[in-house]
Enzyme design. Structure first.
Site, mmCIF file in Angstrom:
data_model
loop_
_atom_site.group_PDB
_atom_site.id
_atom_site.type_symbol
_atom_site.label_atom_id
_atom_site.label_comp_id
_atom_site.label_asym_id
_atom_site.label_seq_id
_atom_site.Cartn_x
_atom_site.Cartn_y
_atom_site.Cartn_z
ATOM 1 N N GLU A 1 0.729 -1.237 0.070
ATOM 2 C CA GLU A 1 0.021 -0.011 0.067
ATOM 3 C C GLU A 1 0.926 1.345 -0.118
ATOM 4 O O GLU A 1 0.486 2.162 -0.720
ATOM 5 C CB GLU A 1 -1.003 0.068 1.422
ATOM 6 N N HIS B 1 -10.618 -5.691 8.464
ATOM 7 C CA HIS B 1 -11.348 -5.396 7.149
ATOM 8 C C HIS B 1 -12.583 -4.502 7.498
ATOM 9 O O HIS B 1 -13.318 -4.452 6.440
ATOM 10 C CB HIS B 1 -11.901 -6.924 6.739
#
Length: 332
Positions: free
Chosen positions: A60, A129
């Site tokens: 990321e 998540h």
């Protein structure tokens, strides 16, 4: 107008942006042939080629760092972080570089880029998540932060975000990806930095955003059985904040409840409450209250229903507001 889901509206916005502007590039983890975990980029690589929509390594920080360079070079990158908590490795890039480059260069360089982050719960996801990380980004000057609550806003806000000269954190409520409504592609909705009144009422203002907009509207309908006429304001833009629309609503109703999934302590709702109190103090009939997630790490899937604000919790909070000039009991 065509009835489509929020995920399809986002897909349409990305397609139209790629078609209309050669500078728009889409990249991230599995956004290419797979079409993303939630299929938001489904078919874009096949239709526009790998030079316009492509996969990146699972890094990321590298994705955002690459996007910074692309934006400095004149492109308009749109990157996906895949899940909310997956974005944390890129947080240093976002706060130290994405948010500060225009100021650091005294306006010589801008970063017209969008960082898409599926966020919040309601999908039965495990830890890492289902975070609601909006407060991290709104606390960072130099970033625009927006979140759609409807499919129509998903299309409009994403098109506006891609066109923006500023970096935009685009928070997508995962649990609303499959909600459907008729969507127009005319882009004649409210500007990106404006809140909207989703439902008019006269007794109390519910202020929500992203995944909680639909819950607030459901609560407003249920509240009629209790004799409450509830107004619902969808913030849409978390930063900058639309003080004008929110304050006007609260001044009309005299009461307000702020709803969000994120933890209450230090949460985004605290800023909303502070702004309302400062601007509407003399029109308030009761203290502004909040309905939030619990101050705990996100729970396992079987327990998440206890974490998420629902209609009953919001109605219970509305009932705690001062009605008929009754005093508020401390700790109640």
């Amino acid at each position: 107008m065509t009835e489509i889901s929020m995920a399809q509206a986002l897909n349409a916005a990305l397609r139209d942006a790629v078609k209309d502007d050669d500078r728009v590039l889409i990249f991230g983890e599995d956004v290419g042939p797979l079409g993303g975990v939630f299929r938001v980029t489904d078919g874009i690589t096949a239709d526009f080629g790998e030079q316009r929509c492509f996969d990146t390594p699972l890094a990321e920080s590298g994705i955002v760092g690459f996007a910074v360079g692309m934006a400095m070079g004149g492109f308009r990158p749109v990157v996906e972080m895949q899940f909310d908590a997956f974005a944390y490795p890129a947080f240093e890039q976002i706060t130290s570089h994405v948010a500060k480059l225009r100021n650091r260069t005294r306006g010589a360089l801008s970063l017209p880029m969008v960082i898409r982050i599926p966020y919040a719960g309601g999908i039965g996801g495990v830890e890492h998540h289902c975070d609601s990380s909006e407060a991290y980004y709104t606390h960072t000057p130099g970033l625009r932060v927006v979140t759609p609550g409807t499919p129509q806003d998903a299309y409009d806000l994403l098109r506006d975000a891609i066109d923006s000269p500023d970096p935009v954190i685009f928070l997508e409520p995962k649990c609303r990806y499959w909600s459907k409504e008729p969507v127009s592609f005319t882009r004649d909705g409210a500007p990106m930095d404006r809140a909207v009144v989703r439902r008019e009422g006269k007794d109390v203002t519910l202020i929500a955003y992203g995944p909680m907009v639909a819950t607030a509207l459901e609560t407003a309908e249920a509240a009629t059985a209790e004799g409450w006429d509830v107004e619902v304001v969808d913030l849409r833009s978390l930063s900058p904040f639309d003080d004008e629309t929110v304050a006007a609503s609260v001044r009309r109703t005299g009461r307000a409840v702020v709803v969000h999934e994120a933890a209450g302590f230090g949460g985004y709702g605290a800023e909303v409450v502070a702004r309302i109190t400062e601007q509407c103090f003399h029109q308030l009939h009761a203290p502004v209250l909040r309905v939030t997630g619990l101050d705990i790490p996100y729970p396992p899937p079987k327990l998440e229903r206890h974490q998420l604000p629902d209609v009953d919790r919001i109605l219970d909070t509305v009932a705690r507001l001062q009605w008929n000039d009754e005093p508020v009991v401390a700790g109640a």
